[in-house]
Motif scaffolding. Structure first.
Motif, mmCIF file in Angstrom:
data_model
loop_
_atom_site.group_PDB
_atom_site.id
_atom_site.type_symbol
_atom_site.label_atom_id
_atom_site.label_comp_id
_atom_site.label_asym_id
_atom_site.label_seq_id
_atom_site.Cartn_x
_atom_site.Cartn_y
_atom_site.Cartn_z
ATOM 1 N N PHE A 108 2.167 -0.533 6.624
ATOM 2 C CA PHE A 108 1.770 -1.177 5.438
ATOM 3 C C PHE A 108 1.386 -2.382 5.284
ATOM 4 O O PHE A 108 1.826 -3.155 6.382
ATOM 5 N N HIS A 138 1.877 -4.689 3.002
ATOM 6 C CA HIS A 138 2.582 -5.428 2.177
ATOM 7 C C HIS A 138 4.049 -4.693 1.962
ATOM 8 O O HIS A 138 3.991 -3.462 2.006
ATOM 9 N N GLU A 177 5.651 -4.555 -0.683
ATOM 10 C CA GLU A 177 5.720 -4.049 -2.168
ATOM 11 C C GLU A 177 5.098 -2.676 -2.193
ATOM 12 O O GLU A 177 5.745 -1.551 -2.604
ATOM 13 N N THR A 178 4.108 -2.563 -1.347
ATOM 14 C CA THR A 178 3.578 -1.224 -1.006
ATOM 15 C C THR A 178 4.565 -0.172 -0.469
ATOM 16 O O THR A 178 4.700 1.207 -0.909
ATOM 17 N N ARG A 193 7.290 0.832 -2.901
ATOM 18 C CA ARG A 193 6.521 1.876 -3.961
ATOM 19 C C ARG A 193 6.510 3.216 -3.292
ATOM 20 O O ARG A 193 6.564 4.138 -3.842
ATOM 21 N N ALA A 194 6.023 3.291 -2.100
ATOM 22 C CA ALA A 194 5.992 4.539 -1.464
ATOM 23 C C ALA A 194 7.301 5.227 -1.074
ATOM 24 O O ALA A 194 7.284 6.333 -1.357
ATOM 25 N N VAL A 196 -0.730 5.465 -2.897
ATOM 26 C CA VAL A 196 -0.028 4.313 -3.173
ATOM 27 C C VAL A 196 -0.659 3.014 -2.639
ATOM 28 O O VAL A 196 -0.941 2.316 -3.363
ATOM 29 N N GLU A 197 -1.564 3.222 -1.544
ATOM 30 C CA GLU A 197 -2.228 2.068 -1.110
ATOM 31 C C GLU A 197 -3.349 1.786 -1.764
ATOM 32 O O GLU A 197 -3.716 0.730 -2.036
ATOM 33 N N ASP A 230 -2.825 -0.581 -4.668
ATOM 34 C CA ASP A 230 -2.439 -1.793 -4.279
ATOM 35 C C ASP A 230 -3.809 -2.587 -3.897
ATOM 36 O O ASP A 230 -4.249 -2.188 -2.773
ATOM 37 N N GLY A 290 -3.808 -3.837 -0.616
ATOM 38 C CA GLY A 290 -3.155 -3.134 0.589
ATOM 39 C C GLY A 290 -4.133 -2.128 0.800
ATOM 40 O O GLY A 290 -4.096 -1.375 1.675
ATOM 41 N N TRP A 291 -5.264 -2.296 0.253
ATOM 42 C CA TRP A 291 -6.322 -0.942 0.546
ATOM 43 C C TRP A 291 -7.722 -1.547 0.705
ATOM 44 O O TRP A 291 -8.211 -2.374 -0.277
ATOM 45 N N SER A 302 -6.255 -1.362 4.449
ATOM 46 C CA SER A 302 -5.184 -2.148 5.275
ATOM 47 C C SER A 302 -5.828 -2.727 6.455
ATOM 48 O O SER A 302 -7.048 -2.165 6.797
#
Length: 105
Positions: free
Chosen positions: A7, A9, A11-12, A15-16, A59-60, A63, A66-67, A69
């Protein structure tokens, strides 16, 4: 099967993990590695693999930072030197020079 994902981050990653536990994946099947590059490892069977990958992609994508990545950016085709519509030159013939090696004296 042992499946891992990196990942961008922390946070991601959290969350996942949360979404996986809400979907019924047991926490003892989920390994979270927060040191270095955040990553998640999960034991899945072949039937669960597509479901897990779809969840991680969702999830990504949720974010904004985060996407995509950094792993996905490295695979992008925009790094190729050819432009769209251009055909790369075809190498007609290989060099006829021989490459040799001799032991040092």
């Amino acid at each position: 099967m042992y499946w891992t994902h990196h990942f961008a981050h922390h946070e991601t990653l959290s969350r996942a993990r949360s979404w996986l536990t809400q979907l019924g994946y047991s926490p003892d099947r989920i390994e979270v590695h927060a040191d270095g590059v955040p990553r998640l490892a999960l034991t899945v069977n072949r039937q669960e693999l597509a479901e897990v990958q779809m969840l991680i992609n969702a999830v990504e994508r949720a974010d904004p930072q985060g996407w995509p990545s950094f792993w996905d950016l490295a695979r992008q085709d925009y790094l190729r030197p050819e432009t769209e519509g251009e055909v790369p030159p075809v190498v007609e013939e290989r060099s006829k020079e021989t490459i040799g090696w001799h032991p040092p004296d």
